[in-house]
Design a protein around this motif. Sequence first.
Motif, short mmCIF file in Angstrom:
data_model
loop_
_atom_site.label_atom_id
_atom_site.label_comp_id
_atom_site.label_asym_id
_atom_site.label_seq_id
_atom_site.Cartn_x
_atom_site.Cartn_y
_atom_site.Cartn_z
N HIS A 98 0.85 -1.19 0.00
CA HIS A 98 0.00 0.00 0.00
C HIS A 98 0.88 1.24 0.00
O HIS A 98 2.06 1.20 0.36
N PRO A 119 -7.76 -0.84 3.81
CA PRO A 119 -6.74 -0.73 4.86
C PRO A 119 -7.04 -1.58 6.09
O PRO A 119 -6.11 -2.04 6.76
N SER A 358 -3.44 3.98 1.58
CA SER A 358 -3.34 2.74 2.35
C SER A 358 -4.25 1.61 1.88
O SER A 358 -4.37 0.60 2.56
#
Length: 446
Positions: A98, A119, A358
């Motif tokens: 990420h 995330p 993320s």
Amino acid sequence: MVEPIHPTANQYGTDVERISMTFREFLDSLRKEEGPHPYLTTQYSDEDPDAETVFPPPTNALKDDFPHVPRIMGNLFLQQVNLWLGKSKSGSSSGLHHDFHDNIYCLLKGKKRFVLFPPSEAKHLYPYGTLDTLHPNGLISYEDIPVRSDGLSRRAACKARVRALERKIDALKTKEIGKGKGKGKGQSKEMKALMDAHDAALDELAELALDEEEGEGEVDDFDALMGGLDDFEDVDAGSSGHMDEDDDEDGDEEDNEEDEWKGIGHSDDEHEVSGDENNVESDDEEGDEAPLGEEPAHTEPSSFSRIPTAHLHRYLGIPTTAALPSGFSPSEFPGLKKTTDPYVVELSEGEMLYLPASWWHEVTSTSAAGDSAAGGNDVHMAFNYWFYPPDALENFETPYRDTLVWDYLRRKSDTENGNSPEAVKNRTVKRARDDAVGGNSKRVRR
């Protein structure tokens, strides 16, 4: 600098050392039929970590040919743009990882397949780094690279706050002198509030400098983004009434930037979790150790997953060209079975993907069909923007909560990158003049 493919894993996005070559040499290498071919990814400067951070080569030569902030991104703050160029007829992977910024990914040539996890799945995806905080806006922070919810380290934000307050103090002094409230009149309430805030910011900066002594030599993200704040010695000693005694408190930390800067993810400050942030912990059964039980130190970025790409692809039942490491067993990553079903997105030429900060992604790139001998078009190429993630999600016009810091950064960036209101107006007038004169303009003749 270009990235060779990993010799055994048969993928990119690993700790394989990058190699240096000219852009011409790189293009020549893509014309060869036999691979594997090197991959042009994010560029960093070994000699000057701060050089061309926002527009790394070769985008620095193209920055007048694309909008620096597309209108759909509103007032988000640009962190970096990148050109991605490679060649793989059967498909090559980036590895699961990420980023720390909001990403607009524009595919110019070839095909890209994205495997996307949110995330919140971080604890099941085995990052190399130790998870610290999952911010409300989705940004992941690690113990070795702590960041605020807007993507800045505490030190970077504190340095910007000091500068912003100094500007406000100087502006207010000028204003009060003009109104006859100068020397001998005492401080106004507004001036006292600014001076107190400036004192507090300097105290915090000095405290961070002391805390960071163990991380000497590392580079924080703000220095890399903005080319560094001006040294405190450059400030007029009497501008805010505090610089003489505090110059030494910040020490030589700002000048001691020896390591190559790799963007957010390599800051050097302590992280302080606020009440509106969520601590992230891994499942007890998975523990803090690497799947093979050996984690003395890792050379991969903290935001990369330990899960082999080939295993991820096979688990999801999608084609792969990656190879499993020797002795691999699926039992090493039991958490993968606990993840939600990922999104699998396929991009074609001319399409674009927005990827918030993320979001985990593994990208498989496949070259366009074409005759390399005729035109060298059998490549895959993309252009992307990275923006600092917004943390005021309810306000499109003002996407960052720390308005004092971000207003300062925006004004400083506009000035340094020629995007001040005056510069933009001058470019608009010049463009209109060039269009009006047609064939007589230098732009048309070129």
